[in-house]
Design a protein around this motif. Structure first.
Motif, PDB file in Angstrom:
ATOM      1  N   TRP A  88      -3.109  -1.468   6.805  1.00  0.00           N
ATOM      2  CA  TRP A  88      -3.172  -0.689   5.573  1.00  0.00           C
ATOM      3  C   TRP A  88      -4.235   0.399   5.672  1.00  0.00           C
ATOM      4  O   TRP A  88      -4.085   1.473   5.058  1.00  0.00           O
ATOM      5  N   TYR A  89      -5.296   0.141   6.434  1.00  0.00           N
ATOM      6  CA  TYR A  89      -6.309   1.184   6.654  1.00  0.00           C
ATOM      7  C   TYR A  89      -5.698   2.356   7.424  1.00  0.00           C
ATOM      8  O   TYR A  89      -5.922   3.529   7.097  1.00  0.00           O
ATOM      9  N   GLN A  90      -4.909   2.045   8.458  1.00  0.00           N
ATOM     10  CA  GLN A  90      -4.242   3.099   9.216  1.00  0.00           C
ATOM     11  C   GLN A  90      -3.304   3.911   8.318  1.00  0.00           C
ATOM     12  O   GLN A  90      -3.227   5.144   8.435  1.00  0.00           O
ATOM     13  N   LEU A  91      -2.593   3.204   7.440  1.00  0.00           N
ATOM     14  CA  LEU A  91      -1.681   3.900   6.536  1.00  0.00           C
ATOM     15  C   LEU A  91      -2.435   4.864   5.626  1.00  0.00           C
ATOM     16  O   LEU A  91      -2.004   6.010   5.420  1.00  0.00           O
ATOM     17  N   LEU A  92      -3.557   4.410   5.070  1.00  0.00           N
ATOM     18  CA  LEU A  92      -4.357   5.289   4.210  1.00  0.00           C
ATOM     19  C   LEU A  92      -4.817   6.529   4.975  1.00  0.00           C
ATOM     20  O   LEU A  92      -4.791   7.647   4.455  1.00  0.00           O
ATOM     21  N   GLN A  93      -5.250   6.320   6.219  1.00  0.00           N
ATOM     22  CA  GLN A  93      -5.676   7.455   7.028  1.00  0.00           C
ATOM     23  C   GLN A  93      -4.503   8.403   7.276  1.00  0.00           C
ATOM     24  O   GLN A  93      -4.651   9.625   7.195  1.00  0.00           O
ATOM     25  N   TRP A  94      -3.352   7.836   7.594  1.00  0.00           N
ATOM     26  CA  TRP A  94      -2.170   8.656   7.871  1.00  0.00           C
ATOM     27  C   TRP A  94      -1.766   9.477   6.653  1.00  0.00           C
ATOM     28  O   TRP A  94      -1.362  10.629   6.768  1.00  0.00           O
TER      29      TRP A  94
ATOM     30  N   SER B 232     -20.848  10.721  10.974  1.00  0.00           N
ATOM     31  CA  SER B 232     -22.236  11.189  11.045  1.00  0.00           C
ATOM     32  C   SER B 232     -23.262  10.125  10.664  1.00  0.00           C
ATOM     33  O   SER B 232     -24.462  10.371  10.763  1.00  0.00           O
ATOM     34  N   ASN B 233     -22.778   8.944  10.244  1.00  0.00           N
ATOM     35  CA  ASN B 233     -23.717   7.926   9.772  1.00  0.00           C
ATOM     36  C   ASN B 233     -23.453   6.600  10.469  1.00  0.00           C
ATOM     37  O   ASN B 233     -22.315   6.134  10.524  1.00  0.00           O
ATOM     38  N   THR B 234     -24.475   5.984  10.981  1.00  0.00           N
ATOM     39  CA  THR B 234     -24.338   4.719  11.712  1.00  0.00           C
ATOM     40  C   THR B 234     -24.888   3.536  10.926  1.00  0.00           C
ATOM     41  O   THR B 234     -24.911   2.421  11.434  1.00  0.00           O
ATOM     42  N   THR B 235     -25.292   3.756   9.692  1.00  0.00           N
ATOM     43  CA  THR B 235     -25.906   2.664   8.927  1.00  0.00           C
ATOM     44  C   THR B 235     -24.931   1.981   7.976  1.00  0.00           C
ATOM     45  O   THR B 235     -25.245   0.938   7.411  1.00  0.00           O
ATOM     46  N   VAL B 236     -23.759   2.578   7.776  1.00  0.00           N
ATOM     47  CA  VAL B 236     -22.772   1.962   6.872  1.00  0.00           C
ATOM     48  C   VAL B 236     -21.766   1.161   7.694  1.00  0.00           C
ATOM     49  O   VAL B 236     -21.615   1.351   8.904  1.00  0.00           O
ATOM     50  N   ALA B 237     -21.073   0.257   7.016  1.00  0.00           N
ATOM     51  CA  ALA B 237     -20.114  -0.621   7.681  1.00  0.00           C
ATOM     52  C   ALA B 237     -18.953   0.193   8.256  1.00  0.00           C
ATOM     53  O   ALA B 237     -18.423   1.092   7.599  1.00  0.00           O
ATOM     54  N   ILE B 238     -18.573  -0.131   9.498  1.00  0.00           N
ATOM     55  CA  ILE B 238     -17.490   0.562  10.183  1.00  0.00           C
ATOM     56  C   ILE B 238     -16.162  -0.158   9.884  1.00  0.00           C
ATOM     57  O   ILE B 238     -16.093  -1.384   9.919  1.00  0.00           O
ATOM     58  N   PRO B 239     -15.102   0.581   9.630  1.00  0.00           N
ATOM     59  CA  PRO B 239     -13.813  -0.058   9.287  1.00  0.00           C
ATOM     60  C   PRO B 239     -13.166  -0.723  10.490  1.00  0.00           C
ATOM     61  O   PRO B 239     -13.478  -0.405  11.641  1.00  0.00           O
ATOM     62  N   ASP B 240     -12.266  -1.624  10.222  1.00  0.00           N
ATOM     63  CA  ASP B 240     -11.444  -2.250  11.258  1.00  0.00           C
ATOM     64  C   ASP B 240     -10.281  -1.310  11.567  1.00  0.00           C
ATOM     65  O   ASP B 240      -9.326  -1.219  10.800  1.00  0.00           O
ATOM     66  N   SER B 241     -10.352  -0.612  12.682  1.00  0.00           N
ATOM     67  CA  SER B 241      -9.353   0.412  12.998  1.00  0.00           C
ATOM     68  C   SER B 241      -7.974  -0.176  13.261  1.00  0.00           C
ATOM     69  O   SER B 241      -6.973   0.547  13.275  1.00  0.00           O
ATOM     70  N   HIS B 242      -7.890  -1.499  13.480  1.00  0.00           N
ATOM     71  CA  HIS B 242      -6.600  -2.143  13.720  1.00  0.00           C
ATOM     72  C   HIS B 242      -5.913  -2.597  12.433  1.00  0.00           C
ATOM     73  O   HIS B 242      -4.760  -3.023  12.467  1.00  0.00           O
ATOM     74  N   CYS B 243      -6.612  -2.503  11.329  1.00  0.00           N
ATOM     75  CA  CYS B 243      -6.054  -2.917  10.040  1.00  0.00           C
ATOM     76  C   CYS B 243      -4.912  -1.962   9.663  1.00  0.00           C
ATOM     77  O   CYS B 243      -5.104  -0.740   9.599  1.00  0.00           O
TER      78      CYS B 243
ATOM     79  N   ALA C  61       0.835  -1.204   0.000  1.00  0.00           N
ATOM     80  CA  ALA C  61       0.000   0.000   0.000  1.00  0.00           C
ATOM     81  C   ALA C  61       0.868   1.251   0.000  1.00  0.00           C
ATOM     82  O   ALA C  61       0.594   2.224  -0.720  1.00  0.00           O
ATOM     83  N   ALA C  62       1.934   1.239   0.805  1.00  0.00           N
ATOM     84  CA  ALA C  62       2.839   2.390   0.852  1.00  0.00           C
ATOM     85  C   ALA C  62       3.516   2.609  -0.498  1.00  0.00           C
ATOM     86  O   ALA C  62       3.635   3.741  -0.977  1.00  0.00           O
ATOM     87  N   ILE C  63       3.946   1.516  -1.121  1.00  0.00           N
ATOM     88  CA  ILE C  63       4.579   1.622  -2.437  1.00  0.00           C
ATOM     89  C   ILE C  63       3.604   2.202  -3.452  1.00  0.00           C
ATOM     90  O   ILE C  63       3.956   3.070  -4.268  1.00  0.00           O
ATOM     91  N   ALA C  64       2.346   1.748  -3.396  1.00  0.00           N
ATOM     92  CA  ALA C  64       1.324   2.254  -4.314  1.00  0.00           C
ATOM     93  C   ALA C  64       1.051   3.735  -4.077  1.00  0.00           C
ATOM     94  O   ALA C  64       0.840   4.504  -5.027  1.00  0.00           O
ATOM     95  N   LEU C  65       1.078   4.165  -2.813  1.00  0.00           N
ATOM     96  CA  LEU C  65       0.869   5.583  -2.509  1.00  0.00           C
ATOM     97  C   LEU C  65       2.028   6.421  -3.045  1.00  0.00           C
ATOM     98  O   LEU C  65       1.818   7.508  -3.579  1.00  0.00           O
ATOM     99  N   PHE C  66       3.245   5.922  -2.901  1.00  0.00           N
ATOM    100  CA  PHE C  66       4.397   6.634  -3.451  1.00  0.00           C
ATOM    101  C   PHE C  66       4.331   6.686  -4.975  1.00  0.00           C
ATOM    102  O   PHE C  66       4.656   7.708  -5.585  1.00  0.00           O
TER     103      PHE C  66
END
Length: 471
Positions: free
Chosen positions: A236-242, A223-234, A68-73
């Motif tokens: 690659w998800y953390q990297l995307l957020q960062w 603001s929305n509770t009806t959509v799927a919540i991400p796995d905050s421990h993932c 994921a990091a390589i793809a972002l670069f």
């Protein structure tokens, strides 16, 4: 279980870490040029990219973090995400056919939610919706958001919009980037997995040719509770957020330290020095002293703080490598050796290293504060427990002669403080000097005033002054 076998099993994680560190640093050395600076430590020119460090044997989550990091670069994160979630596509298509058979556009929506624009376009053509198919094809090569919104406004101004199926309207919403909307009573993304939802924001919400962003996604999940919540421990998800979202959602300190270090280093972040320091400390813990020193050369701040500490430890085994390959100055290495000798209370050796490195100012402080007091037995308050005072101050001829040898090694023959000390010692050896006793006392008294804040040197000079007066 035998104790040796138990220790062997427990040591496996450390062996894996060391093997990984060896690979990372071998690649780093291949991609780093040490630029010599005459009389100073080198500058490092770091080339290459994260491709060189991609682990080949790590667990899936670690491997995904790196790719994921390589793809972002590389700017290929959109395709990376398509490949990431592609394995789930066939199941999603089967479920779609099973539950939404009456709405053919549900399959177009499914393909869009997996980033499969070719399949989505073909499916739209099968419904004779060539206009939608054209927009889908163009969304990969140009910014169509404005044009699609304009098209939706035209649909809504007539009965065309309400006559569409629910999934047909959803497809148009996706193509214009309006993902955080409620359509027909449900949120547009309600039935999608959290991975697909993130993909939708990466592919469709940001204008074309701009870096993908998760800011709109974060606003939606807050603001929305009806959509799927991400796995905050993932990871690659953390990297995307960062990288493209909210960095506070990333637990960077929990990432593999070699990854975090290289990520900050190649991205030139404000935290680059901090992570270089952490990686250097990790290498030191693994007994890779020379590599720890190498990393400490990355920036001027690290050279000032971390490099000095490591050279002072003297844990390296190949000094020639530091000099010839790393181009660390001989002066810095000798200063480190001197400080190490000081830590071992080997002040004579410390003094010799300082003189060898032409560190005259430091050598003077060691001479007056440690070398002469130790050999003269006159640091009463500090050294008594280590060097007990067993002789009269006047019964020290061999020690005085030894001290004079150290003074003669001092290169600055014009230094008034050192010469004052020398005159006092010479007088104690032989009172028949060209300089009178009163002049020596006056000279020592003047010098003493300059060393009131330096306890050991002050005590030394006081003892010599007292001895001169008593002789």
């Amino acid at each position: 279980m035998p104790i040796l076998l138990l220790f062997s099993i427990l040591d496996i994680p450390n062996k894996i870490k060391k093997k990984r560190a060896e690979y990372v640093m071998t690649q780093f050395m291949k991609n780093t040029t040490f630029i010599p600076i005459p009389g100073d430590n080198p500058q490092l020119e770091i080339k290459g990219d994260l491709h060189h460090y991609l682990p080949v044997e790590d667990a899936t989550d670690i491997h995904l973090l790196w790719t994921a990091a390589i793809a972002l670069f590389d700017g290929t994160i959109k395709q990376w995400f398509v490949d990431l979630i592609k394995p789930g596509l066939s199941v999603a298509v089967d479920m779609n056919i099973k539950h939404h058979k009456s709405d053919p556009y549900s399959l177009v929506f499914t393909y869009l939610s997996y980033g499969q624009t070719d399949l989505a376009s073909e499916q739209a053509k099968e419904q004779d919706n060539y206009q939608m198919a054209l927009y889908i094809n163009h969304c990969r090569i140009t910014d169509i958001c404005y044009s699609v919104r304009k098209q939706i406004n035209q649909f809504q101004s007539t009965t065309d919009w309400v006559s569409m199926t629910a999934y047909e309207r959803k497809c148009w919403r996706v193509l214009c980037g309006d993902l955080n909307v409620v359509e027909d009573g449900d949120h547009l993304l309600k039935e999608l997995s959290w991975q697909c939802i993130i993909g939708m924001f990466i592919w469709y919400s940001a204008p074309f040719q701009t870096e993908p962003s998760l800011k709109a996604y974060n606003k939606m999940i807050e603001s929305n509770t009806t959509v799927a919540i991400p796995d905050s421990h993932c990871l690659w998800y953390q990297l995307l957020q960062w990288w493209v979202g909210d960095s506070s959602r990333a637990s960077v300190d929990e990432w593999p330290i070699d990854f975090a270090w290289l990520l900050h280093l190649y991205k030139h972040t404000e935290d680059s020095d901090r992570w270089s320091e952490k990686w250097s400390e990790e290498l030191e813990r693994m007994n890779f002293a020379e590599w720890a020193i190498c990393v400490s050369l990355i920036s001027p701040r690290l050279q000032k703080d971390r490099l000095g500490y490591l050279l002072r430890q003297c844990e390296y085994t190949d000094e020639n490598r530091l000099l010839k390959e790393y181009h660390i100055s001989k002066r810095s290495i000798l200063l480190g050796k001197a400080l190490n000798a000081h830590d071992e209370w080997n002040f004579d050796l410390e003094y010799s290293y300082l003189l060898e490195g032409s560190l005259v100012k430091e050598a003077k402080m060691t001479l007056l504060g440690f070398v002469i007091p130790k050999n003269f037995n006159s640091m009463l308050e500090i050294f008594t427990s280590v060097f007990p005072l067993t002789h009269s101050i006047l019964d020290t001829k061999p020690k005085i002669e030894h001290c004079l040898q150290f003074i003669d090694d001092y290169p600055d023959r014009e230094d008034e403080d050192v010469q004052s000390l020398k005159k006092g010692l010479l007088y104690l050896l032989d009172s028949n000097q060209t300089t009178t006793k009163d002049d020596i006392i006056a000279c020592l008294s003047h010098t003493i005033e300059s060393y009131k804040d330096q306890l050991s040197a002050h005590h030394l000079l006081l003892d010599i002054l007292r001895a001169v007066r008593e002789k």
